[in-house]
Design a protein around this motif. Structure first.
Motif, PDB file in Angstrom:
ATOM      1  N   ARG A  83      41.164  43.465  31.099  1.00 43.54           N
ATOM      2  CA  ARG A  83      41.995  42.281  30.845  1.00 43.54           C
ATOM      3  C   ARG A  83      43.092  42.158  31.908  1.00 43.54           C
ATOM      4  O   ARG A  83      43.396  41.047  32.363  1.00 43.54           O
ATOM      5  N   LEU A  84      43.693  43.274  32.293  1.00 37.95           N
ATOM      6  CA  LEU A  84      44.697  43.253  33.364  1.00 37.95           C
ATOM      7  C   LEU A  84      44.086  42.741  34.670  1.00 37.95           C
ATOM      8  O   LEU A  84      44.704  41.972  35.403  1.00 37.95           O
ATOM      9  N   LYS A  85      42.876  43.191  34.929  1.00 42.47           N
ATOM     10  CA  LYS A  85      42.151  42.773  36.131  1.00 42.47           C
ATOM     11  C   LYS A  85      41.939  41.255  36.107  1.00 42.47           C
ATOM     12  O   LYS A  85      42.202  40.563  37.090  1.00 42.47           O
ATOM     13  N   GLN A  86      41.531  40.737  34.973  1.00 42.99           N
ATOM     14  CA  GLN A  86      41.303  39.302  34.813  1.00 42.99           C
ATOM     15  C   GLN A  86      42.615  38.529  34.960  1.00 42.99           C
ATOM     16  O   GLN A  86      42.663  37.498  35.628  1.00 42.99           O
ATOM     17  N   LEU A  87      43.689  39.027  34.367  1.00 41.89           N
ATOM     18  CA  LEU A  87      44.992  38.377  34.464  1.00 41.89           C
ATOM     19  C   LEU A  87      45.458  38.331  35.916  1.00 41.89           C
ATOM     20  O   LEU A  87      45.992  37.322  36.379  1.00 41.89           O
ATOM     21  N   GLY A  88      45.246  39.416  36.636  1.00 46.60           N
ATOM     22  CA  GLY A  88      45.601  39.447  38.053  1.00 46.60           C
ATOM     23  C   GLY A  88      44.840  38.411  38.860  1.00 46.60           C
ATOM     24  O   GLY A  88      45.394  37.763  39.754  1.00 46.60           O
ATOM     25  N   MET A  89      43.569  38.236  38.529  1.00 50.71           N
ATOM     26  CA  MET A  89      42.761  37.227  39.226  1.00 50.71           C
ATOM     27  C   MET A  89      43.282  35.818  38.929  1.00 50.71           C
ATOM     28  O   MET A  89      43.362  34.973  39.819  1.00 50.71           O
TER      29      MET A  89
END
Length: 79
Positions: free
Chosen positions: A31-37
């Motif tokens: 989820r953090l990865k997606q938020l960063g994107m």
């Protein structure tokens, strides 16, 4: 040179900026990865290799590294 840490392929991050070093296996990290994107704060330093660790910085950037988290932690705390 001891204020920075090599996170692979001669890419360096300032040690004082790193808040967390996380493995990529958990759903929270995905989820953090997606938020960063979504926010445009991704820095991909894998150079085509599989992401093994994600570093979170105090500026909100999410840094992808191909090095395993244990190796990055060892580099962070090496004197």
């Amino acid at each position: 040179m001891d204020r920075v840490v090599n996170v692979g392929f001669e890419s360096f991050v300032v040690k004082d900026r790193i808040l967390a070093v996380l493995p990529v296996e958990s759903s929270a990290v995905r989820r953090l990865k997606q938020l960063g994107m979504e926010t445009g704060k991704i820095v991909n330093l894998t150079f085509g290799k599989r992401t093994k660790a994600i570093l979170i910085t105090n500026s909100g950037h999410v840094i992808f590294s191909f090095l395993p988290p244990k190796r990055i932690i060892e580099k962070l705390f090496r004197n």
